[in-house]
Design a protein around this motif. Structure first.
Motif, PDB file in Angstrom:
ATOM      1  N   PRO A 193       0.803  -1.236   0.000  1.00 21.67           N
ATOM      2  CA  PRO A 193       0.000   0.000   0.000  1.00 21.67           C
ATOM      3  C   PRO A 193       0.832   1.280   0.000  1.00 21.67           C
ATOM      4  O   PRO A 193       0.381   2.320  -0.478  1.00 21.67           O
ATOM      5  CB  PRO A 193      -0.803  -0.092   1.305  1.00 21.67           C
ATOM      6  N   CYS A 194       2.049   1.214   0.530  1.00 22.13           N
ATOM      7  CA  CYS A 194       2.840   2.444   0.607  1.00 22.13           C
ATOM      8  C   CYS A 194       3.197   2.968  -0.773  1.00 22.13           C
ATOM      9  O   CYS A 194       3.438   4.168  -0.917  1.00 22.13           O
ATOM     10  CB  CYS A 194       4.111   2.221   1.433  1.00 22.13           C
ATOM     11  N   ASN A 195       3.226   2.097  -1.762  1.00 25.11           N
ATOM     12  CA  ASN A 195       3.537   2.583  -3.103  1.00 25.11           C
ATOM     13  C   ASN A 195       2.434   3.527  -3.584  1.00 25.11           C
ATOM     14  O   ASN A 195       2.698   4.645  -4.029  1.00 25.11           O
ATOM     15  CB  ASN A 195       3.728   1.411  -4.066  1.00 25.11           C
ATOM     16  N   ILE A 235       6.467  -1.152  -8.612  1.00 25.12           N
ATOM     17  CA  ILE A 235       6.067  -2.564  -8.604  1.00 25.12           C
ATOM     18  C   ILE A 235       7.032  -3.402  -7.765  1.00 25.12           C
ATOM     19  O   ILE A 235       8.202  -3.066  -7.676  1.00 25.12           O
ATOM     20  CB  ILE A 235       6.001  -3.075 -10.074  1.00 25.12           C
ATOM     21  N   ASN A 236       6.507  -4.457  -7.154  1.00 23.08           N
ATOM     22  CA  ASN A 236       7.399  -5.436  -6.539  1.00 23.08           C
ATOM     23  C   ASN A 236       7.312  -6.749  -7.315  1.00 23.08           C
ATOM     24  O   ASN A 236       6.314  -7.014  -7.980  1.00 23.08           O
ATOM     25  CB  ASN A 236       7.124  -5.628  -5.038  1.00 23.08           C
ATOM     26  N   ASN A 237       8.353  -7.542  -7.227  1.00 21.80           N
ATOM     27  CA  ASN A 237       8.399  -8.793  -7.978  1.00 21.80           C
ATOM     28  C   ASN A 237       9.544  -9.612  -7.416  1.00 21.80           C
ATOM     29  O   ASN A 237      10.675  -9.136  -7.437  1.00 21.80           O
ATOM     30  CB  ASN A 237       8.631  -8.490  -9.476  1.00 21.80           C
ATOM     31  N   HIS A 266      11.959  -3.575  -3.831  1.00 22.57           N
ATOM     32  CA  HIS A 266      12.678  -4.842  -3.658  1.00 22.57           C
ATOM     33  C   HIS A 266      12.561  -5.378  -2.232  1.00 22.57           C
ATOM     34  O   HIS A 266      13.474  -6.030  -1.730  1.00 22.57           O
ATOM     35  CB  HIS A 266      14.159  -4.633  -4.000  1.00 22.57           C
ATOM     36  N   ALA A 267      11.420  -5.104  -1.601  1.00 23.27           N
ATOM     37  CA  ALA A 267      11.227  -5.628  -0.241  1.00 23.27           C
ATOM     38  C   ALA A 267      11.286  -7.150  -0.237  1.00 23.27           C
ATOM     39  O   ALA A 267      11.709  -7.759   0.744  1.00 23.27           O
ATOM     40  CB  ALA A 267       9.899  -5.157   0.325  1.00 23.27           C
ATOM     41  N   ASN A 268      10.870  -7.762  -1.323  1.00 25.13           N
ATOM     42  CA  ASN A 268      10.854  -9.228  -1.386  1.00 25.13           C
ATOM     43  C   ASN A 268      12.123  -9.740  -2.067  1.00 25.13           C
ATOM     44  O   ASN A 268      12.078 -10.519  -3.006  1.00 25.13           O
ATOM     45  CB  ASN A 268       9.617  -9.716  -2.143  1.00 25.13           C
ATOM     46  N   PHE A 269      13.238  -9.281  -1.557  1.00 21.01           N
ATOM     47  CA  PHE A 269      14.522  -9.560  -2.214  1.00 21.01           C
ATOM     48  C   PHE A 269      15.118 -10.881  -1.766  1.00 21.01           C
ATOM     49  O   PHE A 269      15.965 -11.448  -2.449  1.00 21.01           O
ATOM     50  CB  PHE A 269      15.486  -8.402  -1.897  1.00 21.01           C
ATOM     51  N   CYS A 286      15.546   1.304  -7.458  1.00 17.48           N
ATOM     52  CA  CYS A 286      15.023   0.238  -6.617  1.00 17.48           C
ATOM     53  C   CYS A 286      15.231   0.589  -5.152  1.00 17.48           C
ATOM     54  O   CYS A 286      15.901   1.574  -4.825  1.00 17.48           O
ATOM     55  CB  CYS A 286      15.656  -1.108  -6.942  1.00 17.48           C
ATOM     56  N   MET A 287      14.627  -0.205  -4.305  1.00 20.32           N
ATOM     57  CA  MET A 287      14.692   0.037  -2.867  1.00 20.32           C
ATOM     58  C   MET A 287      14.948  -1.282  -2.156  1.00 20.32           C
ATOM     59  O   MET A 287      14.326  -2.297  -2.484  1.00 20.32           O
ATOM     60  CB  MET A 287      13.363   0.647  -2.428  1.00 20.32           C
ATOM     61  N   PHE A 288      15.904  -1.273  -1.218  1.00 16.57           N
ATOM     62  CA  PHE A 288      16.135  -2.448  -0.370  1.00 16.57           C
ATOM     63  C   PHE A 288      15.797  -2.093   1.068  1.00 16.57           C
ATOM     64  O   PHE A 288      16.045  -0.970   1.515  1.00 16.57           O
ATOM     65  CB  PHE A 288      17.610  -2.870  -0.409  1.00 16.57           C
ATOM     66  N   MET A 289      15.279  -3.076   1.783  1.00 19.19           N
ATOM     67  CA  MET A 289      14.929  -2.877   3.191  1.00 19.19           C
ATOM     68  C   MET A 289      16.085  -3.370   4.050  1.00 19.19           C
ATOM     69  O   MET A 289      16.281  -4.575   4.200  1.00 19.19           O
ATOM     70  CB  MET A 289      13.718  -3.721   3.539  1.00 19.19           C
ATOM     71  N   LEU A 290      16.825  -2.440   4.643  1.00 17.34           N
ATOM     72  CA  LEU A 290      17.958  -2.879   5.459  1.00 17.34           C
ATOM     73  C   LEU A 290      17.479  -3.550   6.744  1.00 17.34           C
ATOM     74  O   LEU A 290      18.181  -4.377   7.310  1.00 17.34           O
ATOM     75  CB  LEU A 290      18.871  -1.697   5.772  1.00 17.34           C
ATOM     76  N   HIS A 291      16.285  -3.179   7.219  1.00 21.30           N
ATOM     77  CA  HIS A 291      15.724  -3.770   8.436  1.00 21.30           C
ATOM     78  C   HIS A 291      15.008  -5.078   8.134  1.00 21.30           C
ATOM     79  O   HIS A 291      14.397  -5.654   9.001  1.00 21.30           O
ATOM     80  CB  HIS A 291      14.784  -2.781   9.108  1.00 21.30           C
ATOM     81  N   LYS A 292      15.049  -5.525   6.930  1.00 19.36           N
ATOM     82  CA  LYS A 292      14.461  -6.815   6.607  1.00 19.36           C
ATOM     83  C   LYS A 292      15.566  -7.685   6.024  1.00 19.36           C
ATOM     84  O   LYS A 292      16.236  -8.416   6.732  1.00 19.36           O
ATOM     85  CB  LYS A 292      13.291  -6.640   5.635  1.00 19.36           C
ATOM     86  N   THR A 293      15.770  -7.542   4.711  1.00 12.95           N
ATOM     87  CA  THR A 293      16.713  -8.405   4.008  1.00 12.95           C
ATOM     88  C   THR A 293      18.129  -8.344   4.575  1.00 12.95           C
ATOM     89  O   THR A 293      18.852  -9.335   4.547  1.00 12.95           O
ATOM     90  CB  THR A 293      16.759  -7.983   2.526  1.00 12.95           C
TER      91      THR A 293
ATOM     92  N   THR B 343       2.059   5.808   5.978  1.00 14.56           N
ATOM     93  CA  THR B 343       2.789   5.400   7.176  1.00 14.56           C
ATOM     94  C   THR B 343       3.551   4.123   6.878  1.00 14.56           C
ATOM     95  O   THR B 343       3.331   3.469   5.868  1.00 14.56           O
ATOM     96  CB  THR B 343       1.840   5.249   8.383  1.00 14.56           C
ATOM     97  N   GLY B 344       4.441   3.767   7.775  1.00 12.98           N
ATOM     98  CA  GLY B 344       5.260   2.564   7.603  1.00 12.98           C
ATOM     99  C   GLY B 344       6.129   2.430   8.829  1.00 12.98           C
ATOM    100  O   GLY B 344       5.892   3.112   9.843  1.00 12.98           O
ATOM    101  N   ASN B 345       7.141   1.597   8.741  1.00 14.56           N
ATOM    102  CA  ASN B 345       8.112   1.537   9.828  1.00 14.56           C
ATOM    103  C   ASN B 345       8.617   2.947  10.084  1.00 14.56           C
ATOM    104  O   ASN B 345       8.903   3.688   9.155  1.00 14.56           O
ATOM    105  CB  ASN B 345       9.297   0.672   9.404  1.00 14.56           C
ATOM    106  N   SER B 346       8.721   3.295  11.342  1.00 14.15           N
ATOM    107  CA  SER B 346       9.144   4.661  11.650  1.00 14.15           C
ATOM    108  C   SER B 346      10.269   4.592  12.685  1.00 14.15           C
ATOM    109  O   SER B 346      11.301   3.960  12.417  1.00 14.15           O
ATOM    110  CB  SER B 346       7.926   5.440  12.143  1.00 14.15           C
TER     111      SER B 346
HETATM  112  C1  LIG Z   1       6.723  -4.972  -0.451  1.00 15.72           C
HETATM  113  C2  LIG Z   1       6.848  -3.923   0.610  1.00 15.72           C
HETATM  114  N1  LIG Z   1       7.102  -2.655   0.266  1.00 15.72           N
HETATM  115  C3  LIG Z   1       7.191  -1.665   1.189  1.00 15.72           C
HETATM  116  C4  LIG Z   1       7.006  -1.920   2.524  1.00 15.72           C
HETATM  117  C5  LIG Z   1       7.052  -0.772   3.510  1.00 15.72           C
HETATM  118  O1  LIG Z   1       8.154  -0.804   4.344  1.00 15.72           O
HETATM  119  P1  LIG Z   1       8.230  -0.057   5.737  1.00 15.72           P
HETATM  120  O2  LIG Z   1       7.232  -0.690   6.637  1.00 15.72           O
HETATM  121  O3  LIG Z   1       9.634  -0.202   6.192  1.00 15.72           O
HETATM  122  O4  LIG Z   1       7.871   1.358   5.510  1.00 15.72           O
HETATM  123  C6  LIG Z   1       6.766  -3.235   2.936  1.00 15.72           C
HETATM  124  C7  LIG Z   1       6.601  -3.510   4.379  1.00 15.72           C
HETATM  125  O5  LIG Z   1       5.971  -4.361   4.841  1.00 15.72           O
HETATM  126  C8  LIG Z   1       6.689  -4.266   1.972  1.00 15.72           C
HETATM  127  O6  LIG Z   1       6.455  -5.528   2.326  1.00 15.72           O
END
Ligand SMILES: Cc1ncc(COP(=O)(O)O)c(C=O)c1O
Lengths: 535, 467
Positions: A193-195, A235-237, A266-269, A286-293, B343-346
């Protein structure tokens, strides 16, 4: 005494800590102190005057805030109790889309040292060479993983990285004189949804593509949406179903031909690390989640980092500053004239970037490749075993190909058969000591969803335990649905009731609001409040 | 991995060949590669990653990290006077212990039941900040103070259906840049234009404000203390002017002032924002920042929040309480592009740090801290003002930051700061390029971490530098 599941894994006889802990506002005794500060010394008072004389009279506070008055150990104990009343990944958490990892303690101990914790972001560059070196080296690592040309770490989370992409997209189209006209962002219903939300908050119209029978939107639907108004595709993929859109290269081509940019969330990396790169697929950013991946801790919702990377063509528009290396020195470059400005003060959650860098070093190229192998292997192992459990159904059952690092499952059949749905199952699973799973972001495209993601940290035995728990809860749902519906039973409290939460007369976001709305009901003084365990 | 499995990665449970084989057998495939069948061959990366092999030894990894980071200098070994959006304050040791707890540090989130402790800590963050602010609604923090201002302005714009915000002509450039993004470029339909009001003697010029506020104004935003450290003594008059035109008053405040000065709500603020980093979070090279948003408990405000609002609530067991998210449907999680901003991780871990910090200080702690800071900073300003050629343009009415003007020393701030560096002192932030009207001025920050000896050392350092 353990309980046996159908798979002969011994289930733990778990009960969480239950401290019946009062709200901190109910604690303390007037006059007690948890922190004492020195009084200004005589020389200071002589030169500066008494503190009272320094406070503008019209502003002076006459009644002190009603904060708790506690000793230091009392405060410590209170918050230790609260930490124990948080299940918090001390056992197994397969929270899908968030890629649960081991958050290495060595990184914590290093990041807590003054050479990180007590650094001010406006210090001269030559006093931050260590930090700047790590930011740069980590940037290089992400470039290798993505093929992008420059990363920044300013975004305070994944959603903020999507927002970063919005401001970069604005600056890019503005530079071409096209911003007013290119006002549409295309995304899919399976994109986070954040997109859509950040695009709207940045002023774009959002076009959302729906999924079709292959599990992703059709290329025809994309073509119909793309036009001269297209600013970008977000988009994510693979998506959260574990499904990979094989037409993604063509999608990127179509959007590019129309003059739009392509952003890869790239959250699903985790399942594709070292297997594909944003660059070769044609993406601009692209975007990477340092707190995830990348193994930095999640903190129960941040501090987080959405590392945002883009091609050289977009780099001039990045938020300022970027780290540059000149000879053997590093510096922060604030000079970019076309920069989109800032999305957050300073240049990112530096300790988190350091932890992610530590993860990259510890894993190495070989470890990263192996980790994506293991994530996909473990997910498919789970798919195989979960499909044998009553009441569970895989999303998109007609797609026979193996999923990537996670799979969206449904408890639709269980709900129909027993009335027990995904919220109840998550609550009940927690009774056996596993953290509640992630269900699905909105909207739910499959009924009663849940999304386990194994990742590379958890062992096969952990996964077997987790599956034994859900198998046990399935047995319970069919045999004794009320037991599951009324869960949890082994947690510090029972199910919360929702009726206060959307009622302006009843909701209470602070203790003072609680006292005002509910405090007098009991007819007693303010220290009276409901307790946790009244039984 | 072959027969010798002693090199199994310490962070990967399934890196043993035997375990991988068992999983492959269960799935019924021969190789892991087959599991990637969804990805077309031509999408696959052909080459191996050009990254060094993993450092599996914790001892080696630690050595690697510390050897790089030791190149930094920090504000413990140097005497630091930089502030401007990130401030050096004392962080109580208990705060560090609590935010380091694995239960708080590592997970994402659970259910309201399994996560009772965290939700309660969040509620206590809001409850204590609400007491300091004299406001009934506080949401979980957003990424930063600048982001909080941005969201608050957007709230006001939606509430009033107006697209102008008024802010002072002197403003932190870091925060301003963030706010400009949140206000969107003119090309966007919901663009909010930023109108600058003049300042006089560092405070908002009321006469100019009266010219700028109109029926188009969504909000007036000001800070107390301001970017240059000054308490806004005209707060009530500013809020009254805004209210007269139906505009919202948004105020930014440093929460550490609130043991000694009245909160903005007492002067008519509608929405209050500010930094959370001073409340027990290390500077972390800027990674400690966070921003709060607070308001009165009126549905028209509550319905505009972008982030999480944690409410106390009842549970299925009579007399028991728990916590849940209030007015949650409005967030972008549920509403996507129709949600309130996003909103998201903050920085929710820092909200716990803030809660612990406020509990430790209590009312007396905040008062004592405020008095100490205001005393030390005034002492420092007076002391520096005694140095030949050095002047303090705003001599009174500030909290922890103040402007030091070096113009008459004939030296630039850059020169002075370079000389101070040699004495292991980080001088104040150079304002000369940002605010040319102030000449060769710097913004100094003095807090409870500074002793009077430190200030004497600074004064001696400056005396040497201007010679
Ligand atoms: C595919 C995808 N994109 C974006 C986000 C948003 O990330 P954040 O919660 O760090 O803002 C998430 C988080 O769950 C996600 O799974």
């Amino acid at each position: 005494m353990g309980k046996k599941s159908s798979d002969s894994v011994k289930l733990r006889n778990f009960h969480s800590a239950s401290w019946d802990e009062p709200v901190v506002m109910q604690l303390g005794v007037p006059g007690r102190r948890g922190q004492v500060f020195a009084k200004p010394d005589a020389e200071v008072v002589k030169k500066a005057g008494k503190p009272d004389s320094l406070i503008p009279r019209e502003l002076a506070r006459t009644t002190l805030p009603k904060l708790p008055e506690m000793t230091e150990p009392e405060v410590q104990r209170h918050y230790l109790h609260l930490s124990q009343e948080t299940q918090g990944m001390v056992n197994i958490s397969l929270f899908g889309t968030c890629t649960m990892k081991y958050n290495a303690r060595v990184s914590e101990t290093v990041a807590q040292r003054p050479f990180v914790a007590e650094v001010h972001p406006l210090q001269p560059d030559d006093t931050m060479q260590g930090i700047l070196e790590i930011l740069h080296e980590f940037d290089l690592g992400l470039r290798e993983l993505s093929g992008m040309d420059q990363f920044v770490f300013q975004a305070g989370g994944g959603a903020d990285a999507a927002y970063t992409n919005c401001v970069v997209t604005r600056a890019y189209h503005k530079s071409l004189g096209e911003l007013g006209r290119r006002n549409e962002v295309i995304t899919s219903i399976q994109a986070h949804p954040c997109n859509a939300a950040t695009a709207a908050a940045a002023g774009f119209k959002v076009i959302t593509l729906n999924l079709e029978e292959n599990g992703y939107p059709s290329t025809e639907a994309l073509k119909a949406a793309v036009s001269g108004r297209t600013a970008a595709l977000f988009i994510n993929n693979p998506d959260d179903m574990g499904i990979y859109n094989p037409n993604i290269k063509e999608w990127v081509r179509i959007v590019h031909e129309a003059g739009g940019l392509c952003f890869y969330d790239h959250a699903n990396f985790n399942g594709v690390m070292g297997k594909i790169r944003a660059r070769e697929l044609g993406f601009d950013a692209c975007m990477f989640m340092l707190h995830k991946t990348f193994g930095a801790p999640k903190g129960g919702g941040g501090p987080a980092v959405g590392a945002y990377g883009c091609t050289a063509a977009l780099a001039p528009f990045l938020p300022k500053p970027v780290v540059v290396k000149e000879k053997d020195k590093y510096r922060l470059d604030y000079g970019m004239k076309q920069s989109a400005g800032k999305v957050r003060e300073f240049f990112g959650n530096v300790p988190q970037v350091i932890k992610a860098y530590a993860w990259l070093c510890a894993m190495g190229g070989d470890g990263i490749d192996e980790a994506s192998d293991i994530s996909v292997l473990a997910n498919n192992y789970m798919d195989k075993k979960l499909s044998k459990i009553r009441g569970l159904a895989m999303s998109n059952p007609d797609i026979r190909k193996h999923r990537l690092e996670m799979t969206r499952w449904s408890l639709g059949p269980m709900k129909t058969d027993t009335g027990v749905g995904t919220v109840e199952v998550a609550n009940r699973m927690a009774d056996y000591g596993v953290d509640p799973y992630w269900m699905s972001h909105e909207p739910w495209v499959v009924p009663e969803p849940f999304t386990p993601e194994a990742g590379e940290m958890y062992s096969k035995e952990d996964l077997d335990y987790w599956m034994a728990v859900i198998a046990k809860v399935s047995e319970e749902a069919y045999a004794e649905p009320e037991l599951v519906k009324s869960a949890p039973h082994n947690q510090p409290i029972r199910q919360i009731k929702g009726d206060w939460l959307d009622d302006p007369e009843k909701w209470a976001m602070t203790w003072r609001a609680y006292l005002r709305k509910h405090g007098s009901k009991s007819g007693t003084a303010e220290k009276t409040a409901p307790s946790h365990a009244a039984e | 991995m072959t027969a010798n499995e002693s090199g199994a990665h310490p962070w990967m449970g399934n890196s043993l060949a035997s375990v991988k084989q068992a999983m492959l057998d269960e799935i019924g495939v021969a190789t892991i590669e087959e599991l990637f069948e969804q990805i077309p061959k031509e999408h696959r990366l052909k080459a191996k990653l050009k990254l060094p092999p993993g450092i599996k030894s914790e001892a080696s990894l630690r050595r690697h990290l510390t050897s790089i980071l030791s190149k930094n200098e920090d504000c413990e070994e140097n005497l630091n006077f930089l502030g401007a959006g990130c401030w050096q304050h004392h962080v109580p040791a208990v705060v560090d212990e609590i935010v380091g707890r694995t239960e708080f540090l590592t997970p994402v989130w659970g259910s309201p039941q399994s996560d009772l402790g965290r939700n309660q800590a969040w509620f206590e963050y809001a409850s204590q900040l609400g007491e300091l602010l004299n406001m009934d609604v506080v949401s979980l923090p957003v990424y930063s103070w600048g982001c909080a201002i941005g969201h608050a302005i957007r709230m006001a714009s939606r509430m009033t259906d107006r697209h102008e915000v008024i802010i002072a002509d002197i403003f932190d450039p870091e925060r301003l840049s963030v706010v400009e993004n949140y206000c969107e470029p003119v090309d966007m339909p919901d663009h909010i234009s930023i109108v600058r009001v003049k300042t006089a003697n560092g405070l908002i010029d009321l006469a100019d404000l009266k010219k700028k506020v109109t029926a188009k104004t969504a909000a007036v935003y000001f800070e107390t203390p301001s970017y240059l450290g000054l308490f806004e003594t005209n707060a009530a008059a500013i809020a009254a002017t805004a209210r007269h035109f139906g505009a919202e008053t948004i105020v930014g405040v440093d929460p550490l002032t609130l043991g000694i000065v009245r909160p903005p709500a007492d002067f008519g603020a509608d929405i209050v924002v500010g930094p959370t980093q001073p409340l027990g979070v290390h500077m972390n090279c800027g990674g400690g920042v966070g921003g709060f948003i607070a308001s009165r408990d009126e549905a028209r405000y509550v319905r505009e929040y972008n982030g999480f609002l944690v409410s106390i609530t009842e549970t299925a067991r009579a007399g028991e309480f728990g916590f849940g998210l209030a007015s949650a449907h409005q967030t972008s999680y549920g509403m996507r592009e129709k949600g309130k901003d996003w909103t998201g991780n903050s920085v929710y871990l820092w909200a716990i740090a803030n809660a612990v910090y406020m509990s430790l200080l209590g009312p007396q702690g905040f008062k004592e801290l405020g008095e100490l800071i205001i005393s030390q900073s005034h002492f420092a300003a007076k002391r520096l003002g005694e140095i030949a050629g050095v002047s303090i343009p705003f001599k009174t009415g500030f909290f922890k930051e103040f402007v030091v003007d070096f113009t008459k020393t004939g030296k630039t701030v850059a020169e002075i700061n370079a000389a101070l560096r040699k004495q292991k002192i980080f001088g104040g932030k150079d304002l000369s390029a940002e605010i040319p009207a102030l000449g060769q001025s710097a913004l100094y920050c003095v807090t409870e971490v500074h002793t009077s000896e430190d200030i004497e050392r600074l004064a001696a350092g400056i005396e040497k530098a201007v010679m």
